[in-house]
Design an enzyme around this catalytic site. Structure first.
Site, mmCIF file in Angstrom:
data_model
loop_
_atom_site.group_PDB
_atom_site.id
_atom_site.type_symbol
_atom_site.label_atom_id
_atom_site.label_comp_id
_atom_site.label_asym_id
_atom_site.label_seq_id
_atom_site.Cartn_x
_atom_site.Cartn_y
_atom_site.Cartn_z
ATOM 1 C CB THR A 83 -0.521 -10.751 -11.074
ATOM 2 O OG1 THR A 83 -0.635 -9.363 -11.392
ATOM 3 C CG2 THR A 83 -1.123 -11.577 -12.193
ATOM 4 N N PRO A 133 0.820 -1.211 0.000
ATOM 5 C CG PRO A 133 -0.892 -1.606 1.541
ATOM 6 C CD PRO A 133 0.381 -2.196 1.003
ATOM 7 C CD GLU A 183 7.869 -7.628 -14.028
ATOM 8 O OE1 GLU A 183 8.814 -7.746 -13.233
ATOM 9 O OE2 GLU A 183 6.700 -7.362 -13.690
#
Ligand code: FAD
Ligand code: FAD
Lengths: 381, 388
Positions: free
Chosen positions: A160, A130, A244
């Site tokens: 994910t 967060p 990535e």
């Protein structure tokens, strides 16, 4: 334009992936959107087909070829279905395994790699919190030595595969107040006591992926489950982020290309004022503009794929590929939606879902702003 | 108007957005009754039909004050009932039609929806193929409409139908007033991108309406339909800049709260949005001046439609960037349906749900009521006189 990156082996693999998609994905994919997640049967089927082991050595049940182009082909074909599939499969098969293969203890490797390559276990990567997104140096989840274990406390978000993952690679703080220099990676099995999952998040798009919050309350993992070196987690992540980002670029572009093909078909069949709507010159020129942008972008991305295959892709070039393809994808899909007229706004049309799915690509895996920051820094600014 | 609002609204009123969804709906119902009792539901209509008989300038003042305090508008299909078909009946309707339909709209007994678009006819509206044939004293209607907003809440639909199949496209169309509560009319919902299913398909299978339920002349419906589209596109010149400015102020507040206002790139875009809304205000004033001089909304409404719909996409896109990762997950109060299709309700909390939903809604702005491409065609042909 003819692409010169892939040879016959890759095209054979592409046909195999297409066949897999036709048989195992297309008949169910709408149900997955309703269920908000991929079922285990999908992972097992992908494992049987050998799609999950591209980064895993044969000794661990994988089919590692040392050739990123196979990964790229897999991403392209999954992106033709939607954005969630390449994202979920990418995390599992393209992003997590290199950390385990190259940095984890023999124990972790032999325990987990075979199960990741069959799909019996699903993997997730938990960096974001967060209070720490673009700024990973702000990660607060802590890992404290406790005998021959580490004790992990904290929470992660936007993860994910978070709701189904059996193994989560977690970035945690091992040295307080040291920013990015005090982070270490751990492999956390989901059945460890103290590990919990929050709700599946209600996202703007990609309902097929089970993005979730994760909680760690005195989660104890053996020291052998540390990945790489103590306090060098950030460095390790920097090593693998270019891959990535390149995968993201390949996916963005393939997704856009597919939706443009579908839109072209729509604009050819749909008539207004007695002509196909694609035949109005404004729209014809728009299409010309769009496919030019795709082709030019493809040339750059293909060069990056080749460079990465040779082990030469720089983080800066990967950053360029990532933000540019995200931008092109979002702009192109917006045009495609507009070209569909009212239908473009209805969820039963693929373009509406594709448009929503794509919004995140300018944010995740390093936002466009962060990519430009990397490029700008490289310019000496 | 300020006295009226002060008397009728609670002392701590901060806009309907400050109420949660249920309370907002309940308030909207009550507020509609209040407006009805004071004749403010259809302020421009003559008092004999239940309106307030306000002059154009007074109407603008009323609209501005309502937008400023953030009371709901367009409650219960009123956009279709009052703004579209009500105004069109005042312009084209027979005395009997006005006497019959207008009071029932205001009382809430009749709630209308718009039956224009078809699967095969959207931008090219004149390509519509829903047919109506006379059978004694009744029209028999067959065909299908689509994207019918709020059709599931309506009990009447105004339908563009082909009444002379042999005439050229624009000359064989009539506007019919059709009750929906009959076996020949079937409504099927469609889910749209923002997750709501305010849309419908409406199927007509030997549906009926009385012969006299034609607005304007039989086969003269195209002209009537265009008047109605003028109302759909034109009335907002005064209120849109107020709504959009209020919305932008909320965005400024959000950017200050979450630190985005410190980011020079976002600051640039915030400044740009401010310029955008100010230009909209001046554009609105010039349209307003023409309206006050008695000109009906003309092709320059295309400039306004194009401008606000594209402005709003830019600004909501900016809002998502201001939210940054918060923009990925829908959290908080979702906009209610009381202020349809544009900004979130005045006073709504600065949640991600508010901005994400508004951003999705803004995406449809360049499609409905004439796509941007069609607006540009109108501007090119009608305002610039470029060859067709
Ligand atoms: C410096 C210079 C050197 C040149 N040298 C030579 C030379 O050596 N030999 C020679 O033969 N010619 C030469 N040309 C001429 C050149 O090839 C023409 O100017 C060119 O083909 C454009 O034709 P035009 O001037 O008649 O413009 P037009 O055809 O009249 O075009 C005017 C505008 O309309 C647009 N337009 C036209 N058709 C369409 C369409 N279907 N859809 C949308 N837009 C359209 C054009 O893009 C342009 O913007 C030269 C021109 C220049 C400027
Ligand atoms: C939120 C929303 C609410 C709606 N509510 C209603 C309602 O209540 N009642 C109702 O009847 N309808 C409603 N509609 C339908 C709306 O009016 C139509 O979607 C719109 O007119 C476009 O028509 P279409 O969808 O058939 O697109 P098409 O006409 O098929 O257009 C497809 C594409 O082609 C482009 N195009 C078409 N002609 C040209 C041209 N000459 N030159 C260049 N480009 C062109 C369009 O701009 C568009 O990009 C609604 C739509 C939306 C999205």
């Amino acid at each position: 334009m003819r692409r010169n990156v892939y040879d016959d082996d890759h095209e054979v693999f592409r046909q195999a992936v297409r066949e897999f998609v036709r048989r195992e994905v297309l008949p169910h994919v709408d149900d997955w959107a309703v269920d908000k997640g991929l079922p285990r049967s999908f992972w097992l089927a992908a494992g049987r087909q050998g799609l999950l082991g591209l980064e895993i050595p044969a000794g661990y049940g994988g089919s590692e070829a040392g050739d990123f182009r196979f990964n790229a082909v897999l991403m392209e074909e999954l992106a033709a279905v939607n954005m969630a599939l390449p994202s979920c499969v990418g995390i599992h098969a393209d992003i997590v395994p290199p950390y385990l293969v190259h940095l984890a203890s023999p124990e972790v490797r032999s325990e987990w790699l075979p199960r990741l390559s069959t799909g019996e276990a699903v993997a997730a990567m938990a960096m974001t919190e967060p209070g720490a997104g673009s700024d990973l140096g702000a990660v607060a989840t802590s890992a404290v030595p406790d005998g021959d274990h580490y004790r992990i406390n904290g929470s992660k978000t936007f993860i994910t595969n978070g709701h189904t993952a059996d193994l989560i690679v977690v970035a945690a703080r091992t040295t307080p107040d040291a920013g990015p220099k005090g982070l270490t990676l751990f492999a956390v099995p989901a059945d460890t006591p103290g590990f919990g999952r929050g709700r599946k998040l209600d996202k703007v798009g990609q309902p097929e992926s089970d993005t979730a919050e994760l909680f760690f309350e005195d989660v104890r993992v053996p020291k052998s489950y540390m990945i790489g070196e103590l306090d060098r987690g950030f460095m390790h992540m920097m090593t693998w982020l270019p891959q990535e980002r390149l995968s993201a670029a390949v996916t963005n572009l393939a997704h856009a290309r597919q939706m443009v093909d579908e839109t072209l078909r729509y604009a050819t069949e749909r008539t207004a004022f007695g002509r196909p709507v694609g035949a109005f010159q404004a729209n014809k020129f728009l299409f010309a503009d769009i496919v030019t942008r795709l082709d030019v972008t493809q040339a750059y991305v293909d060069q990056c794929v080749l460079a990465h295959t040779r082990g030469e892709l720089t983080p800066v070039d990967a950053a360029k590929a990532k933000w540019w393809t995200a931008q092109v994808q979002n702009e192109v899909l917006d045009h495609c939606l507009q070209l569909h007229g009212g239908a473009g706004y209805m969820n039963e049309y693929r373009i509406a879902r594709a448009w929503r799915d794509a919004r995140v690509t300018r944010i995740w895996a390093g936002s466009n702003e962060i990519m430009k920051e990397i490029i700008g820094r490289d310019l000496g600014l | 108007m300020r006295e009226f609002l002060a008397a009728e609204l609670p002392a701590d009123w901060r806009g309907v957005g400050a109420l949660d969804a249920e309370a907002a709906d309940a308030f909207a119902e009550r507020w509609r009754v209040t407006l009805f009792e004071h004749g403010f539901l259809a302020p421009s209509w003559p008092s004999e039909y239940g309106g307030a008989g306000l002059t154009p300038l007074e109407q603008v003042v009323l609209a501005e004050e309502f937008a400023r305090v953030g009371v709901p508008t367009g409650i219960q299909n009123d956009v279709f009932s009052i703004v579209m078909i009500g105004n069109t009946l005042l312009h084209w309707g027979t005395e009997e039609q006005k006497q019959h339909f207008l009071p029932r709209i205001l009382s809430g007994e009749d709630r209308w929806c718009q039956g224009y678009s078809e699967p095969g006819a959207g931008s090219d509206l004149a390509g519509l193929s829903t047919r109506a044939e006379l059978d004694g004293d009744e029209w028999i209607i067959n065909g299908q409409k689509i994207w019918t907003s709020s059709g599931h809440l309506a009990n009447w639909i105004f339908v563009l139908a082909r009444t002379d199949p042999d005439a050229p496209a624009h000359s064989g169309i009539s506007l019919l007033l059709v009750p929906m509560d009959q076996p020949g009319v079937e409504v099927r919902p469609i889910r749209n991108m923002s997750g709501d299913s305010d849309f419908n398909e409406v199927f007509f299978t030997d549906a009926r309406c009385p012969r006299e339920n034609v607005v304007g002349e039989v086969n003269g419906g195209w002209k009537v339909a265009m008047t109605l589209l003028g109302y759909e596109r034109g009335e907002a010149a005064a209120t849109l800049p107020i709504m959009f400015r209020t919305e932008l102020d909320r965005l400024f507040a959000l950017a200050r709260e979450n630190g985005a206002a410190e980011d020079p790139v976002l600051r640039d875009r915030l400044a740009d949005a401010y310029v955008g809304v100010e230009v909209m205000r001046f554009l609105g004033m010039s349209s307003l001046a023409r309206f006050l001089e008695g000109h009906p909304p003309g092709p320059d409404a295309a400039v306004s439609k194009l401008y606000w719909s594209e402005y709003h996409q830019k600004v909501t896109e900016l809002a998502l960037d201001v939210l940054d990762v918060e923009s990925l997950v829908v959290q908080g109060r979702r906009p209610t349906n009381v202020t349809m299709f544009q900004t979130d309700d005045v006073g709504a909390p600065n949640d991600s749900a508010s901005w994400i939903t508004t951003a999705m809604i803004s995406r449809s702005g360049t499609i409905y009521a004439g796509t941007s491409e069609i607006q540009k065609t109108i501007i090119g042909e009608k305002l610039l006189g470029l060859p067709k």
